[in-house]
Write an enzyme that holds these catalytic residues in place. Structure first.
Site, short mmCIF file in Angstrom:
data_model
loop_
_atom_site.label_atom_id
_atom_site.label_comp_id
_atom_site.label_asym_id
_atom_site.label_seq_id
_atom_site.Cartn_x
_atom_site.Cartn_y
_atom_site.Cartn_z
N LYS A 10 -8.70 25.40 -20.38
CA LYS A 10 -9.97 25.56 -19.63
C LYS A 10 -10.54 24.20 -19.34
O LYS A 10 -10.22 23.21 -20.00
CB LYS A 10 -10.98 26.39 -20.42
CG LYS A 10 -11.35 25.86 -21.82
CD LYS A 10 -12.47 24.86 -21.89
CE LYS A 10 -12.74 24.38 -23.30
NZ LYS A 10 -13.53 23.16 -23.43
N ASP A 141 -15.01 28.41 -28.96
CA ASP A 141 -14.38 28.57 -27.64
C ASP A 141 -13.38 29.73 -27.59
O ASP A 141 -12.87 30.05 -26.51
CB ASP A 141 -13.60 27.30 -27.26
CG ASP A 141 -14.51 26.19 -26.76
OD1 ASP A 141 -15.70 26.48 -26.51
OD2 ASP A 141 -14.03 25.06 -26.62
#
Ligand code: C5P
Length: 299
Positions: A10, A141
């Site tokens: 990401k 995350d």
């Protein structure tokens, strides 16, 4: 048959820290986007009798990574087997491509894909609502990677609101640059204490950027890219600020550090522009950096 699954990384298009919390974490709002630069995870049942006392056998292509409970994949697998009440042993192989300590969420992604992969291997014993807290307990995350969509993250980053793919990012590519050194995430957050403005951001910026990216004008949106953690990290590693200046003056629509670094990303209109920028960057900064040009999936 082994189950093979890709584990993407990401970028944080925006990471706005809102303050330090009593539990030591930081309250934040972030806009994250998946990037299809992937590690590969392979899952299979261990043969009966081979692993009765050791339920998780992990191997990894990267020799510097632990393969015991020091690895998030191992911890994710153990948490899954316990929560699902599974008594079988599993073998997992991790083929690493995403740089380490890079702000790209590689380890978090590996943990989330392990939860999803094992849930698939065992016939979906856990619901999405049961997987979410397991993911959040593994790291801030990790829940983002349960969805393969752009998302807003709030809380310590673990409260995820998935979004539709963003119009302004259609066709857009990222040039990723890892400088060859990592940044410690706990250090970056801790050192924010020296930068009160960056530590106490104004809320609303993540949603504001998402709204702009849902429109047609990427250049307008790119002016709003922001990462609070740049304050400590770019002061300690000024070369990362030089990268951004160079990238912006050589055709990048925007450039920013991802997560707690050390990866810098540059947004470019298409793959050709990305490749040309990559060549110029390597001519200027040498070959010691790791670089990749990757499309940002946009639906
Ligand atoms: O959640 P995760 O294990 O990825 O966090 C690693 C470290 O980063 C935490 O121990 C904490 O020091 C810092 N952190 C933080 N605030 C957040 C996320 C991470 O202070 N929202």
């Amino acid at each position: 048959m082994p189950l093979v699954r890709e584990s993407p990384c990401k970028i944080n298009l925006l990471l706005n820290v809102l303050g330090r919390r009593p539990d030591g974490f930081h309250e934040l709002e972030t806009l994250m986007h998946p990037v299809p630069l992937c590690d590969t995870l392979t899952f299979e049942l261990a043969p009966a009798g081979a692993g009765a006392s050791v339920p998780v056998h992990l191997t990894c292509s990267e020799p510097t990574l632990p393969t015991d409970a020091g690895n998030l994949v191992h911890r994710a697998a153990t948490a899954f087997l316990e929560a699902a009440g599974v008594r079988d042993a599993v073998r997992i192989h991790l083929e690493k491509r995403i740089p380490l300590a890079a702000g790209l969420g590689g380890g978090s992604s590996n943990a989330a894909i392990t939860l999803l992969g094992l849930n698939e291997l065992f016939g979906q014993p856990l619901t999405a609502d049961q997987l979410r807290p397991l993911a959040a307990a593994l790291g801030s995350d990790v829940p983002f990677f349960l969805h393969s969509r752009p998302a807003l993250g709030t809380g310590r980053g673990e409260q995820i609101t998935p979004l539709d793919f963003l119009t302004a990012l259609r066709g857009v590519h990222v040039l990723l640059i890892h400088p060859g050194f990592g940044v410690s995430t706990p250090w970056a957050y801790e050192d924010l204490a020296r930068f009160p403005e960056a530590l106490n951001g104004r809320p609303g910026r993540a949603r504001g950027l998402a709204v702009l990216l849902q429109g047609p004008d990427l250049r307008l949106a790119a002016g709003e890219l922001y990462n609070s953690l740049e304050a400590p990290v770019l002061e300690k590693f000024p070369v990362l600020a030089l990268y951004q200046t160079f990238l912006r003056s050589h055709g990048a629509i925007g450039a920013l550090m991802s997560g707690s670094g050390s990866t810098t990303f540059a947004l470019v209109e298409n793959t050709d522009k990305g490749r040309r920028l990559e060549v110029k960057f390597r001519e200027r900064f040498g070959d010691r950096c790791w670089t990749a040009v990757v499309p940002l999936r946009s639906g």
